[in-house]
Enzyme design. Structure first.
Site, PDB file in Angstrom:
ATOM      1  N   ASP A  94       0.856  -1.187   0.000  1.00 22.81           N
ATOM      2  CA  ASP A  94       0.000   0.000   0.000  1.00 22.81           C
ATOM      3  C   ASP A  94       0.893   1.238   0.000  1.00 22.81           C
ATOM      4  OD1 ASP A  94       0.952   0.254   2.572  1.00 22.81           O
ATOM      5  OD2 ASP A  94      -0.930  -0.289   3.538  1.00 22.81           O
ATOM      6  N   SER A  95       0.295   2.405  -0.051  1.00 22.87           N
ATOM      7  CA  SER A  95       1.091   3.630  -0.180  1.00 22.87           C
ATOM      8  C   SER A  95       1.495   4.226   1.153  1.00 22.87           C
ATOM      9  CB  SER A  95       0.296   4.680  -0.957  1.00 22.87           C
ATOM     10  OG  SER A  95      -0.799   5.141  -0.179  1.00 22.87           O
ATOM     11  N   ASP A 125      -2.712   8.534  -1.713  1.00 23.47           N
ATOM     12  CA  ASP A 125      -4.034   9.150  -1.796  1.00 23.47           C
ATOM     13  C   ASP A 125      -4.420   9.748  -0.452  1.00 23.47           C
ATOM     14  OD1 ASP A 125      -4.197   6.583  -0.605  1.00 23.47           O
ATOM     15  OD2 ASP A 125      -6.357   6.551  -0.932  1.00 23.47           O
ATOM     16  N   GLY A 136     -11.351   4.170   0.743  1.00 24.66           N
ATOM     17  CA  GLY A 136     -12.314   4.935   1.516  1.00 24.66           C
ATOM     18  C   GLY A 136     -13.526   4.152   1.959  1.00 24.66           C
ATOM     19  N   ASP A 171      -8.003  -7.296   0.805  1.00 29.26           N
ATOM     20  CA  ASP A 171      -7.037  -7.528   1.879  1.00 29.26           C
ATOM     21  C   ASP A 171      -7.634  -7.058   3.191  1.00 29.26           C
ATOM     22  OD1 ASP A 171      -5.350  -5.010   3.209  1.00 29.26           O
ATOM     23  OD2 ASP A 171      -6.467  -4.503   1.391  1.00 29.26           O
TER      24      ASP A 171
END
Length: 382
Positions: free
Chosen positions: A96-97, A151, A221, A271
């Site tokens: 993930d980021s 994001d 989100g 996930d």
């Protein structure tokens, strides 16, 4: 069009739903979809060895950019030859980021600017800064097969104007991240669709991101406090906005009914830390619903945890023994419970794939939910 490092191959669509059977080809192998991905936050799925994960058939695991950036450091991982070599895992990895973790640590919305996000480390309180370019650079160093754009992930219940500004910033950040990506030939980058529960903002986000030709698209989100009904409604209008020739990934979702409902709406990848987190508290998912193995009624129960499960835990140990281990805080108990829960979800996805092949996913859902107890009053999420 970009020649992406990962590719999606559609095998079959289910006749009665939006579900699809496929596979994703990566530099470290191919895995079938729909797929549930175990979470190895710090380059390990808690209590599990890579060899055990392979026996589960998970096919791909997730690691966390934020945590690996802080410890041991992405440059050290790069020095080791990348995350695959560092953790001895030769199958696909998704990172993930770090955005979700970062926003949970932001103390003031003023610290979210066009340039990036200022926040404090959860380890030592020192001030840190993360932006789209840095998030991509870290993931390039980690060498994951699938990367995420940086994001902004606002809570679900936020004013429209705030979410609109957030969506627009996420789109600008996505473009910056795409431009900063150094390894497009061996790492696929996904864009993340945001917009909370607002259909027009989800549409705007999806339109912005699909115009940028990412390797795949994530739906972010969600699973942040909204109801199951609200999540399904967002998926109903979001997944049709995404390209059919690329993977669709619903982030942070792991409750069995949510997995099935996501698949029905066209999602390929999921996930969640749920299976291992609840396992460490002695909560187990079975074909007949949740079991809290700490309960006194299992003290003299010498039957398998789940008679319909063929995992290592269920074929070798009894409920009474599992209860004893968890009550005694024994590490072996955590391992057995974690193994079972992961096996349960990975195999649920295997059954879902078969139901898609047989065109009876809605019947499968009804049967599963009836057995699991989702149709009971006040049913729990997992």
């Amino acid at each position: 069009m970009t020649e992406h490092a990962i590719k999606y191959r559609l095998i079959k669509k289910e006749k009665h739903t939006g579900a699809r059977l496929g596979e994703i080809i990566t530099p470290h192998g191919t895995f079938p979809t729909p797929m549930f991905m175990p979470v190895g936050t710090q380059a390990t799925v808690k209590t599990m060895s890579p060899e055990e994960l392979k026996t589960l058939g998970s096919g791909i695991i997730l690691s966390n950019t934020y945590h690996l950036w802080l410890r041991p450091g992405d440059e050290l991982v790069a020095e080791a030859g990348g995350l695959h070599k560092f953790m001895n895992w030769d199958q696909p990895i998704l990172t993930d980021s770090g955005g979700f973790q970062v926003y949970s640590l932001v103390q003031n919305k003023k610290n979210i600017t066009e340039e990036g996000v200022k926040f404090k480390s959860h380890l030592d309180g020192r001030e840190l800064f993360l932006n789209p370019e840095k998030a991509i650079s870290i993931q390039n160093n980690l060498g994951s097969d699938i990367m995420m754009s940086f994001d902004e992930c606002p809570p679900f219940y936020q004013p429209y104007d705030y979410v609109k500004a957030s969506v627009e910033r996420t789109s600008r950040w996505a473009e910056r991240g795409l431009n900063a990506h150094r390894r497009p030939n061996d790492q696929g980058l996904f864009g993340i669709v945001q917009g909370a529960g607002f259909e027009d903002l989800r549409r705007q986000s999806a339109s912005d991101l699909t115009s940028m030709d990412f390797a795949g698209y994530s739906i972010g989100g969600l699973a942040v406090g909204e109801s199951h009904k609200e999540m399904n409604a967002v998926l109903d209008f979001t997944t049709p906005m995404l390209p059919e020739d690329k993977p669709r990934y619903l982030m942070g979702v792991g409750a069995p009914d949510s997995l099935i409902d996501g698949v029905i709406r066209g999602v390929d990848m999921f996930d969640c830390v749920l299976p291992t987190r609840i396992a460490r508290n002695g909560t187990l998912m079975t074909h007949f619903g949740r079991v809290n193995i700490r309960n006194a009624k299992y003290e003299h129960d010498f039957t398998p945890l789940d008679p319909m499960c063929d995992c290592y835990t269920c074929t070798n140990y009894t409920r009474a023994y599992l209860r004893h281990l968890i009550k005694a805080d024994e590490t072996f108990g955590l391992r057995l419970c974690s193994y079972h829960n992961l096996h349960f979800l990975v195999n649920l996805m295997k059954d879902v794939r078969q139901a898609i092949m047989d065109d009876n996913l809605l019947e499968f859902r009804e049967d599963f939910c009836e057995r699991y107890g989702y149709n009971q009053p006040n049913a729990k999420d997992f």
